[in-house]
Design a protein around this motif. Structure first.
Motif, PDB file in Angstrom:
ATOM      1  N   ILE A 184       0.800  -1.146   0.026  1.00 32.43           N
ATOM      2  CA  ILE A 184      -0.046   0.209  -0.020  1.00 32.43           C
ATOM      3  C   ILE A 184       0.889   1.219   0.148  1.00 32.43           C
ATOM      4  O   ILE A 184       1.592   1.282   0.831  1.00 32.43           O
ATOM      5  CB  ILE A 184      -0.949   0.144   1.372  1.00 32.43           C
ATOM      6  CG1 ILE A 184      -2.124  -1.227   1.033  1.00 32.43           C
ATOM      7  CG2 ILE A 184      -1.695   1.318   1.187  1.00 32.43           C
ATOM      8  CD1 ILE A 184      -2.949  -1.293   2.385  1.00 32.43           C
TER       9      ILE A 184
ATOM     10  N   PRO B  73      -5.093   5.182   6.177  1.00 34.59           N
ATOM     11  CA  PRO B  73      -4.672   3.747   5.811  1.00 34.59           C
ATOM     12  C   PRO B  73      -5.432   2.571   6.406  1.00 34.59           C
ATOM     13  O   PRO B  73      -5.434   1.401   5.947  1.00 34.59           O
ATOM     14  CB  PRO B  73      -3.224   3.708   5.967  1.00 34.59           C
ATOM     15  CG  PRO B  73      -2.963   5.306   6.208  1.00 34.59           C
ATOM     16  CD  PRO B  73      -3.930   5.828   6.880  1.00 34.59           C
TER      17      PRO B  73
ATOM     18  N   CYS C 157      -6.001  -1.198   5.120  1.00 35.33           N
ATOM     19  CA  CYS C 157      -5.204  -2.299   5.657  1.00 35.33           C
ATOM     20  C   CYS C 157      -6.213  -3.428   6.227  1.00 35.33           C
ATOM     21  O   CYS C 157      -6.108  -4.548   6.214  1.00 35.33           O
ATOM     22  CB  CYS C 157      -4.285  -1.792   6.840  1.00 35.33           C
ATOM     23  SG  CYS C 157      -3.223  -0.760   6.332  1.00 35.33           S
ATOM     24  N   GLN C 158      -7.100  -2.830   7.107  1.00 34.06           N
ATOM     25  CA  GLN C 158      -8.141  -3.739   7.726  1.00 34.06           C
ATOM     26  C   GLN C 158      -8.711  -4.695   6.860  1.00 34.06           C
ATOM     27  O   GLN C 158      -9.167  -6.016   6.986  1.00 34.06           O
ATOM     28  CB  GLN C 158      -9.281  -3.040   8.032  1.00 34.06           C
ATOM     29  CG  GLN C 158     -10.288  -3.801   9.066  1.00 34.06           C
ATOM     30  CD  GLN C 158     -11.351  -2.806   9.524  1.00 34.06           C
ATOM     31  OE1 GLN C 158     -12.093  -2.208   8.591  1.00 34.06           O
ATOM     32  NE2 GLN C 158     -11.463  -2.546  10.619  1.00 34.06           N
TER      33      GLN C 158
ATOM     34  N   LEU D 294      -0.999  -8.632   3.087  1.00 34.25           N
ATOM     35  CA  LEU D 294      -0.196  -7.130   3.181  1.00 34.25           C
ATOM     36  C   LEU D 294       1.211  -7.413   3.536  1.00 34.25           C
ATOM     37  O   LEU D 294       1.663  -7.648   4.570  1.00 34.25           O
ATOM     38  CB  LEU D 294      -1.156  -6.534   4.265  1.00 34.25           C
ATOM     39  CG  LEU D 294      -1.078  -5.261   4.495  1.00 34.25           C
ATOM     40  CD1 LEU D 294      -1.198  -4.349   3.124  1.00 34.25           C
ATOM     41  CD2 LEU D 294      -1.962  -4.384   5.422  1.00 34.25           C
TER      42      LEU D 294
ATOM     43  N   VAL E  92       3.092  -1.297   4.307  1.00 38.30           N
ATOM     44  CA  VAL E  92       2.567   0.403   4.191  1.00 38.30           C
ATOM     45  C   VAL E  92       3.708   0.994   4.096  1.00 38.30           C
ATOM     46  O   VAL E  92       4.461   1.287   4.949  1.00 38.30           O
ATOM     47  CB  VAL E  92       1.684   0.748   5.441  1.00 38.30           C
ATOM     48  CG1 VAL E  92       1.193   1.996   5.008  1.00 38.30           C
ATOM     49  CG2 VAL E  92       0.395  -0.462   5.519  1.00 38.30           C
TER      50      VAL E  92
ATOM     51  N   PHE F 257       0.578   4.415  10.621  1.00 34.94           N
ATOM     52  CA  PHE F 257       0.360   3.163   9.890  1.00 34.94           C
ATOM     53  C   PHE F 257       1.489   2.639   9.187  1.00 34.94           C
ATOM     54  O   PHE F 257       1.643   1.695   8.630  1.00 34.94           O
ATOM     55  CB  PHE F 257      -0.873   3.095   9.210  1.00 34.94           C
ATOM     56  CG  PHE F 257      -2.113   2.659   9.940  1.00 34.94           C
ATOM     57  CD1 PHE F 257      -2.505   1.280  10.020  1.00 34.94           C
ATOM     58  CD2 PHE F 257      -2.769   3.512  10.648  1.00 34.94           C
ATOM     59  CE1 PHE F 257      -3.461   0.970  10.744  1.00 34.94           C
ATOM     60  CE2 PHE F 257      -3.866   3.360  11.368  1.00 34.94           C
ATOM     61  CZ  PHE F 257      -4.292   1.886  11.695  1.00 34.94           C
TER      62      PHE F 257
ATOM     63  N   PHE G 165       5.087  -5.723   7.412  1.00 34.67           N
ATOM     64  CA  PHE G 165       3.621  -5.200   8.103  1.00 34.67           C
ATOM     65  C   PHE G 165       3.465  -6.405   9.191  1.00 34.67           C
ATOM     66  O   PHE G 165       3.597  -7.651   9.001  1.00 34.67           O
ATOM     67  CB  PHE G 165       2.305  -5.320   7.142  1.00 34.67           C
ATOM     68  CG  PHE G 165       0.999  -5.045   7.792  1.00 34.67           C
ATOM     69  CD1 PHE G 165       0.893  -3.742   7.947  1.00 34.67           C
ATOM     70  CD2 PHE G 165       0.257  -5.970   8.450  1.00 34.67           C
ATOM     71  CE1 PHE G 165      -0.550  -3.211   8.534  1.00 34.67           C
ATOM     72  CE2 PHE G 165      -0.840  -5.623   9.315  1.00 34.67           C
ATOM     73  CZ  PHE G 165      -1.294  -4.069   9.261  1.00 34.67           C
TER      74      PHE G 165
END
Length: 401
Positions: free
Chosen positions: A16, A110, A114-115, A129, A132, A163, A215
């Motif tokens: 991300i 974010p 991310c969730q 993931l 970030v 994040f 992450f």
């Protein structure tokens, strides 16, 4: 004899890219896509704030094999469901790819993005993931972090830093070392675990940010225990809006420049981000501009010629606080060059070159200018009249010369 168990498929890693408006995310993404050394293949999901997209017009010039999905609206709220559906539809096409890169709008929190990778079982089974990456603008990040928001409204710049697994401190050439050290200290107060890498023009080795397995859900839950709560509210600052225009028409360059100068002079302090891809009358190459606040950059983009049969569209988006949408739309539309010019080639005219001189129109729409005029001065000097108004060129009359 034991049967060999099928190998478990590996989840597609997702990176991300986030960061406030104008930090350099799209520039970073272009560097990755243009880099021929990493040998990796990616799908790209591009998110823009507003109903008219601009970034995909720039990215599409540089993409060969990669898949690009574009979603307009805020990815962390209004189009979050679209993200889930896009990821599911993409999976069969990208399961052998090296990853997916999601570039969020600069106003996205974010957390909800991310969730997405932890609350949907299918997505969790298909994707992982990876990291970030937050890009911050050394020139403006301190101001953005300190900005006071209305009650209940999140400061997106703070959330983006919090994040981050890695922070790219971009545009370091616009600050000195002491200022950069102070900025890094402020970033560490918000996120002490993220590594910080200084960059100019978002230039990094792709291996520094892709497939780095950075992450950690535990770290996120430590500072945001409600991260996995699907009912968390997310509220944008209602004074921030985007105004965008897309029109199938060429634009007069001189009028466009005058309009942009007027906009930046009047609203510069409130402009978070602006960018556009413009079809300039008389030019075969796209004019691309972008900026943050009073810092404007624009020019005819090398290698971005209008293709044969391609629609010559002009489009822009401005994002900021307390913007007058009517003023922006009407001002831009007034720059269109779709009206017939007054003087055909061969017409004798008077040209304003500091004084009025006789000449003949020898070309219409030459390099973005309404007229090219050859003066009757013995040397046959060529001059341009950028706009078809009496200020620059008028009908010949012996009494006016």
């Amino acid at each position: 004899m034991k049967r060999k168990m099928p190998a478990k498929k590996s989840n597609v890693p997702v990176t991300i890219l986030t960061g406030f408006l104008g930090s350099g995310k799209t520039t970073l993404l272009n560097h990755i896509l243009q880099d021929e050394t990493h040998g990796m293949k990616f799908a790209v999901i591009e998110n823009e704030f507003g109903e008219v997209g601009v970034d995909e017009k720039v990215l599409s010039e540089n993409i060969d094999e990669e898949i690009v999905e574009v979603m307009n609206g805020c990815i962390c709220c209004t189009v979050r469901g679209d993200l889930v559906e896009a990821l599911k539809k993409l999976y069969k096409r990208v399961e052998q790819f090296d990853g997916v890169i999601i570039e969020t709008t600069g106003l996205a929190d974010p957390a909800p993005v991310c969730q997405t990778f932890f609350i949907d079982d299918m997505i969790e089974d298909m994707y992982r993931l990876d990291s970030v990456i937050t890009v911050v603008d050394a020139k403006h990040i301190t101001e953005r972090l300190a900005e006071v928001k209305p009650e209940g409204v999140e400061n997106e710049a703070v959330e983006q830093v919090a994040f981050a697994d890695k922070i790219l401190l971009n545009k370091v050439d616009l600050s000195n070392d002491a200022e950069l050290t102070k900025i890094e200290g402020e970033l560490k107060k918000i996120n002490p675990t993220a590594s910080i890498q200084r960059t100019e023009q978002s230039k990094v080795n792709p291996s520094d940010i892709l497939n780095i397995q950075a992450f950690e859900l535990k770290r996120v839950l430590d500072f945001d225990p409600e991260f996995l709560d699907e009912d968390q509210e997310h509220q944008h600052d209602s004074t921030v809006s985007s105004v965008a225009v897309k029109v199938e028409a060429d634009v007069n360059m001189e009028m466009l420049e005058q309009w942009i100068r007027r906009v930046i002079t009047g609203d510069g302090a409130n402009l978070y981000r602006y960018k556009g891809v413009i079809a300039v009358k008389g030019m075969p190459v796209k004019f691309v501009f972008q900026g943050v606040g009073m810092l404007f950059h624009g020019g005819f983009q090398e290698g971005a010629a209008w293709k044969k049969g391609e629609k010559r569209e002009s489009r822009f988006v401005f994002i900021g606080k307390d913007l007058d949408h009517k003023f922006y739309r009407e001002g831009f539309l007034a720059c269109r060059a779709d009206q017939p010019l007054r003087f055909p080639v061969g017409t004798k005219v008077c040209a304003n070159v500091g004084q009025w001189e006789e000449g003949v129109v020898i070309k219409q729409w030459d390099e973005g200018n309404a007229y090219r005029i050859e003066l009757d001065n013995g040397e046959k000097t060529n001059v341009w009249a950028p706009i078809d108004t009496d200020h620059y060129v008028r009908k010949f009359s012996e009494t006016q010369v």
